[in-house]
Scaffold this motif. Structure first.
Motif, short mmCIF file in Angstrom:
data_model
loop_
_atom_site.label_atom_id
_atom_site.label_comp_id
_atom_site.label_asym_id
_atom_site.label_seq_id
_atom_site.Cartn_x
_atom_site.Cartn_y
_atom_site.Cartn_z
N ILE A 150 25.23 -39.74 7.34
CA ILE A 150 23.81 -38.79 7.51
C ILE A 150 24.06 -37.67 6.07
N LEU A 151 25.46 -37.31 6.13
CA LEU A 151 25.77 -36.38 5.04
C LEU A 151 25.84 -37.07 3.66
N ASN A 152 25.96 -38.33 3.54
CA ASN A 152 26.00 -39.24 2.39
C ASN A 152 24.40 -39.18 1.87
N ASN A 153 23.46 -39.74 2.93
CA ASN A 153 21.96 -39.76 2.67
C ASN A 153 21.57 -38.64 2.23
N VAL A 154 21.96 -37.28 2.63
CA VAL A 154 21.41 -35.91 2.23
C VAL A 154 22.22 -35.88 0.81
N TYR A 155 23.28 -36.29 0.28
CA TYR A 155 23.80 -36.12 -0.94
C TYR A 155 22.97 -36.97 -1.91
N LEU A 156 22.56 -38.13 -1.58
CA LEU A 156 22.28 -38.98 -2.41
C LEU A 156 20.63 -38.53 -2.74
N LYS A 157 19.88 -37.92 -1.80
CA LYS A 157 18.74 -37.32 -2.09
C LYS A 157 18.66 -36.28 -3.15
N ILE A 158 19.74 -35.31 -2.83
CA ILE A 158 20.01 -34.10 -3.86
C ILE A 158 20.14 -34.72 -5.20
N GLN A 159 20.97 -35.77 -5.34
CA GLN A 159 21.20 -36.22 -6.66
C GLN A 159 20.26 -36.93 -7.41
N LYS A 160 19.19 -37.01 -6.99
CA LYS A 160 17.97 -37.35 -7.55
C LYS A 160 17.37 -36.72 -8.76
N ALA A 161 17.93 -35.23 -8.37
CA ALA A 161 17.59 -34.21 -9.52
C ALA A 161 18.69 -33.97 -10.47
N ASN A 162 18.59 -34.73 -11.50
CA ASN A 162 19.84 -34.48 -12.59
C ASN A 162 20.01 -33.14 -13.14
N ASP A 163 18.86 -32.61 -13.15
CA ASP A 163 18.66 -31.15 -13.81
C ASP A 163 17.27 -30.52 -13.30
N TYR A 164 17.13 -29.51 -13.34
CA TYR A 164 15.88 -28.53 -12.87
C TYR A 164 16.06 -27.12 -13.41
N SER A 165 14.94 -26.60 -13.51
CA SER A 165 14.54 -25.18 -13.78
C SER A 165 13.38 -24.73 -12.70
N ALA A 166 13.66 -23.42 -12.18
CA ALA A 166 12.61 -22.97 -11.29
C ALA A 166 12.56 -21.44 -11.28
N SER A 191 6.57 -28.71 -1.73
CA SER A 191 6.18 -29.71 -3.03
C SER A 191 7.47 -30.58 -3.62
N GLN A 192 8.62 -30.08 -3.52
CA GLN A 192 9.69 -30.95 -3.91
C GLN A 192 10.93 -31.31 -3.14
N SER A 193 10.25 -31.84 -1.80
CA SER A 193 11.07 -32.39 -0.71
C SER A 193 11.63 -33.80 -0.98
N ALA A 194 11.14 -34.42 -2.13
CA ALA A 194 11.56 -35.72 -2.44
C ALA A 194 12.79 -35.69 -2.95
N TYR A 195 13.04 -34.55 -3.84
CA TYR A 195 14.25 -34.14 -4.40
C TYR A 195 15.26 -33.25 -3.58
N GLY A 196 14.94 -32.95 -2.23
CA GLY A 196 15.76 -32.22 -1.40
C GLY A 196 15.89 -30.76 -1.97
N LEU A 197 14.70 -30.16 -2.60
CA LEU A 197 14.70 -28.95 -3.19
C LEU A 197 13.83 -28.10 -2.53
N PRO A 198 14.26 -26.94 -2.01
CA PRO A 198 13.19 -26.16 -1.02
C PRO A 198 12.22 -25.27 -1.84
#
Length: 229
Positions: A29-45, A165-172
């Motif tokens: 479960i934790l690994n799946n969460v981590y893999l989703k977060i890893q989809k964002a190599n970088d971001y600004s907001a 808007s950014q749930s696909a990357y695990g970003l709130p």
């Protein structure tokens, strides 16, 4: 006697297998969460930060948040930004190395009308700042909706995440931190200002809130290393 011994041995084996299976499930479960977060190599907001602490009056401020793999993180603001930084990046760092903790599935719950699984995390090293962690995870979409981290430096911090808007990357899109005001560490400049003001009656409130509304995400478009200098 032999029959009784065999029964006890069988129960021990079943219990051990059950515990191992539970750990495997928690880790997956934790690994799946981590893999989703890893989809964002970088971001600004953009971040709109509202601080509601009983001993401190501050106007809401606007800031810019930057992230770049693996662990570069920065909050840029013209005013003082009061944030529990470790809750922005500590979770990601911790999940990156499952050998540093043991994880267990605890129970089921419902948050924001979503069924979640509660996973407890216990660090394996005494040197870790984390004492105990609890995560409320939507296992269908691999999103953390709530995190309760008890740390040596900042006490217990409860974090609630809201996605859109950014749930696909695990970003709130919104984060609410509930902090232990007696243990929460403030920036030195803020602490100095508080100490220089007239002493007030000690507040009976034990918690404060910090609300961060995120917008204008720019993901995987590249963030210069100069930003973090």
């Amino acid at each position: 006697m032999i029959k009784k011994y065999c029964t006890i041995l069988l129960l021990i084996i079943v219990y051990a297998k059950s515990t191992f299976a539970q750990e495997e499930t928690a880790n997956s479960i934790l690994n799946n969460v981590y893999l989703k977060i890893q989809k964002a190599n970088d971001y600004s907001a953009s971040a709109h930060i509202k601080v509601d602490l009983p001993f401190l009056k501050m106007l809401p401020i606007n800031a810019k948040v930057y992230f770049k793999k693996k662990d570069k993180f920065k909050v840029d603001s013209k005013s003082i930004a009061i944030l529990p930084r470790q809750n922005f990046d500590q979770l990601t760092k911790m999940l990156a190395d499952p050998t540093t903790f043991t994880a267990m599935v605890q129970a089921k719950d419902v948050i924001q009308n979503i069924s979640v699984t509660i996973v407890s995390i216990i660090p394996l090293a005494d040197t870790s700042d984390l004492i105990l962690g609890r995560l409320w995870i939507d296992t269908q979409n691999d999103l953390v909706y709530k995190a309760q981290l008890t740390t040596k430096t900042n006490g217990t911090i409860l974090t609630e995440y809201f996605y859109s808007s950014q749930s696909a990357y695990g970003l709130p899109d919104k984060i609410i931190f509930t902090v232990d005001i007696k243990k929460f560490k403030l920036p030195k400049s803020v602490t100095a200002d508080i100490n220089n003001t007239k002493p007030k009656e000690e507040t009976k409130e034990k918690q404060g809130k910090i609300t961060v509304v995120m917008s204008e995400y720019v993901i995987n478009k590249g963030v210069s290393d100069d930003v973090f200098k």
